[in-house]
Write an enzyme that holds these catalytic residues in place. Structure first.
Site, mmCIF file in Angstrom:
data_model
loop_
_atom_site.group_PDB
_atom_site.id
_atom_site.type_symbol
_atom_site.label_atom_id
_atom_site.label_comp_id
_atom_site.label_asym_id
_atom_site.label_seq_id
_atom_site.Cartn_x
_atom_site.Cartn_y
_atom_site.Cartn_z
ATOM 1 N N GLU A 1 47.924 36.590 22.714
ATOM 2 C CA GLU A 1 48.031 37.991 22.309
ATOM 3 C C GLU A 1 48.465 38.090 20.851
ATOM 4 O O GLU A 1 48.096 39.037 20.153
ATOM 5 C CB GLU A 1 49.019 38.737 23.214
ATOM 6 C CG GLU A 1 48.910 40.251 23.126
ATOM 7 C CD GLU A 1 49.684 40.956 24.218
ATOM 8 O OE1 GLU A 1 49.049 41.478 25.156
ATOM 9 O OE2 GLU A 1 50.933 40.986 24.132
ATOM 10 N N HIS B 1 46.522 16.276 39.744
ATOM 11 C CA HIS B 1 45.613 16.276 40.890
ATOM 12 C C HIS B 1 44.686 17.494 40.877
ATOM 13 O O HIS B 1 44.062 17.801 41.892
ATOM 14 C CB HIS B 1 46.424 16.228 42.178
ATOM 15 C CG HIS B 1 47.294 15.010 42.277
ATOM 16 N ND1 HIS B 1 46.847 13.818 42.815
ATOM 17 C CD2 HIS B 1 48.569 14.791 41.876
ATOM 18 C CE1 HIS B 1 47.816 12.927 42.756
ATOM 19 N NE2 HIS B 1 48.872 13.486 42.187
ATOM 20 N N LYS C 1 41.744 49.528 28.450
ATOM 21 C CA LYS C 1 42.578 50.568 29.062
ATOM 22 C C LYS C 1 41.950 51.947 28.884
ATOM 23 O O LYS C 1 41.972 52.775 29.807
ATOM 24 C CB LYS C 1 43.981 50.543 28.450
ATOM 25 C CG LYS C 1 44.781 49.303 28.795
ATOM 26 C CD LYS C 1 46.260 49.467 28.499
ATOM 27 C CE LYS C 1 46.553 49.635 27.042
ATOM 28 N NZ LYS C 1 47.997 49.650 26.751
#
Length: 547
Positions: free
Chosen positions: A351, A382, A511
């Site tokens: 960000e 793993h 948004k």
């Protein structure tokens, strides 16, 4: 282009040439017996080992010159002085003031902000102590046993990460975190909680963040349905500056804790946003957390560049991103309680530095912020270490490991954890040749035909860089140092790239469109500008939902 930009550009070009013309492998650099000593730097027990990178004496000198050309020191001093280095929002950047325990005065626009910082910290401490001691209780007198923090982004990632990281120090109420507007998140958290002993913290500076306020409304109904409207004030606190909106919600003024516009969300864990941590570990431990960050701040301000941990970490990042062309970095903490650190650093780094224009609005001339990702070890081994070792992309890895755990009776676990961490960094660098793989298979008595078939699959290219951050124990002070180290690392990289690392306009467009699309999702019309894809998806979702 300014003379400073010319110098920075020349330094980047020289580093790129150093990478493309280098001879040998990282492992060959260890022919110098003192390589570890010369390419690791310690600050107290906190050590960064970058000897397993391709950086040499000459390259390090060039990187330090890059820092000078990029004005890192001047920009650092401007930040600590309270200058408005966040140009697009015309703000100072002073999250460091929240943990400054040395300065008598801290000026922002001619105003001393130190008294306000001290007062807010004291109020937080009084509130946290009251809850922890049972003096601040629920509406029916019940001692608060569970705290639910409702926030998103910096109002969630920071407090959630540090609260988990410092679990061994918890001696207060249990802490839970709700961020996603997905109803599953708050539903799952509320299951099993007793409204009479639950405290909600609503963390939103404006008290308008859609996800947070949607979850807050659900939490409010949870309390009202069980305890009545009058109980809201006793079961909520807020971290916000929107006093009128918070008051209308039903939260009294003495439970509202503010912070300042010079504190960015992803840098706010040191502020009232850190209230969940303070409730969990207590004000004294929280101050130790602040002290660790303050110590790293002072180190960043005073240490010479070639011994300065944040500067070196930033320069290593610039080397890998721009000279070597590696597009991502993996954060692998060998500490399960740091499981949320990679996600926290994703926000902090991506960000901040996921920018494509410079501070003056021109297009950047080179790649900026890398993709940051990771998981704790040994789990990560793993999952995706296959790609790290044998994939076609080189991903620099940053390991974090402590010498001691909080479970001395299980020292064998810690020994195995540390051995795996060290082994992975060694394996990434060393690799395994075809000859070595062949010899290993022959030693097992496998037929020559089978050896020839299998050996290529057991070759590890090696020469893959990593650095290791090692420390004694993950305590509040150390965690504070580590977070501040990464904050300043991101700052250094942004300074050299010439970008503003303190705004986040990239989160806005989605948004805005979500607000426009919501009526269509609930049965209304889409705006004419919406694509046929969006229209088709809404129609499909409506159909399969039975709408």
């Amino acid at each position: 282009m300014t003379s400073n930009a010319h110098a920075t550009d020349a330094a980047f070009k020289a580093l790129a040439i150093a990478w493309t013309t280098r001879e040998g492998r990282i492992l060959d650099l260890f022919a110098q017996p003192d390589r570890f000593e010369r390419f690791s730097v310690a600050y107290g027990d906190l050590l960064i080992d970058f000897s397993k990178t391709a950086i040499t004496d000459d390259i390090l000198s060039q990187l330090l010159e890059l820092a000078r050309a990029g004005g890192v020191e001047a920009q650092r001093d401007a930040m600590f002085a309270g200058d408005h280095i966040n140009l697009t929002e015309d703000r100072a950047v002073l999250h460091t003031a929240l943990r400054d325990q040395a300065s008598d005065t801290i000026q922002v626009d001619g105003i001393d902000v130190k008294p306000g910082v001290v007062e807010t910290l004291a109020r937080l401490g009084d509130f946290a102590t009251g809850v922890r001691e049972g003096r601040i209780a629920g509406a029916r007198g019940g001692v608060i046993t569970d705290v639910v923090n409702i926030g998103i982004g910096g109002s969630d990632l920071g407090p959630a990460m540090v609260t988990l990281a410092l679990a061994p120090y918890h001696d207060g109420p249990r802490c839970h975190f709700v961020s996603n507007v997905d109803s599953a998140h708050i539903t799952d958290v509320l299951k099993g909680l007793d409204p009479a002993t639950t405290l909600f913290i609503v963390a939103s500076k404006t008290f308008t963040t859609v996800e947070t306020m949607t979850n807050a409304a659900t939490a409010r109904a949870f309390i009202v349905n069980a305890l009545g409207e009058d109980a809201v004030g006793a079961h909520f606190a807020a971290v916000s500056t929107a006093l009128d909106k918070v008051g209308a919600f039903g939260i009294p003024a003495d439970r509202i804790f503010g912070f300042w516009d010079w504190v960015g969300g992803r840098y706010s864990v040191w502020s009232a946003i850190g209230l969940p941590l303070m409730l969990a570990i207590g004000p004294d431990r929280f101050r130790e957390f602040l002290a660790g960050a303050a110590a790293m701040d002072e180190h960043f301000r005073s240490a010479v560049l070639d011994q300065n941990l944040p500067v070196l970490l930033g320069l290593i990042g610039l080397w890998h991103r721009n000279a070597c062309g590696f597009p991502s970095r993996a954060i692998i903490p060998y500490d399960q309680r740091l499981a949320r650190l990679p996600a926290y650093l994703q926000q902090l780094d991506m960000e901040s530095n996921g920018k494509s224009v410079t501070r003056d609005g021109a297009a950047v001339s080179r790649p900026t912020g890398p993709i940051v990702w990771g998981e704790p070890g040994t789990n990560a081994q793993h999952a995706f270490f296959q790609l790290l070792h044998q994939g076609t992309d080189i991903v620099p890895v940053e390991f974090l490991v402590g010498a001691q755990s909080h479970e001395p009776a299980l020292k064998d676990h810690q020994d195995l954890l540390v051995a795996n961490c060290l082994a992975q960094s060694e394996a990434l660098m060393r690799g395994r040749t075809l000859e070595e793989a062949t010899a290993q298979l022959r030693a097992k008595g496998i037929s020559e035909d089978k050896v020839a078939e299998i050996a290529p699959h057991r070759v590890f290219p090696g020469d893959r860089p990593s650095l290791t951050i090692a420390y004694a124990t993950l305590d509040p002070f150390t965690l504070g140092r580590i977070i501040a180290l990464y904050e300043h690392r991101v700052f250094v990289e942004a300074a050299v790239w010439g970008i503003n690392g303190f705004d986040q306009w990239g989160v806005e467009l989605g948004k805005e469109l979500a607000t426009q699309f919501l009526p269509a999702v609930t049965g209304g019309a889409l705006p004419p500008s919406a694509s046929a894809s969006t229209s088709g998806l809404i129609a499909h979702l409506d159909a399969v939902a039975g709408g």
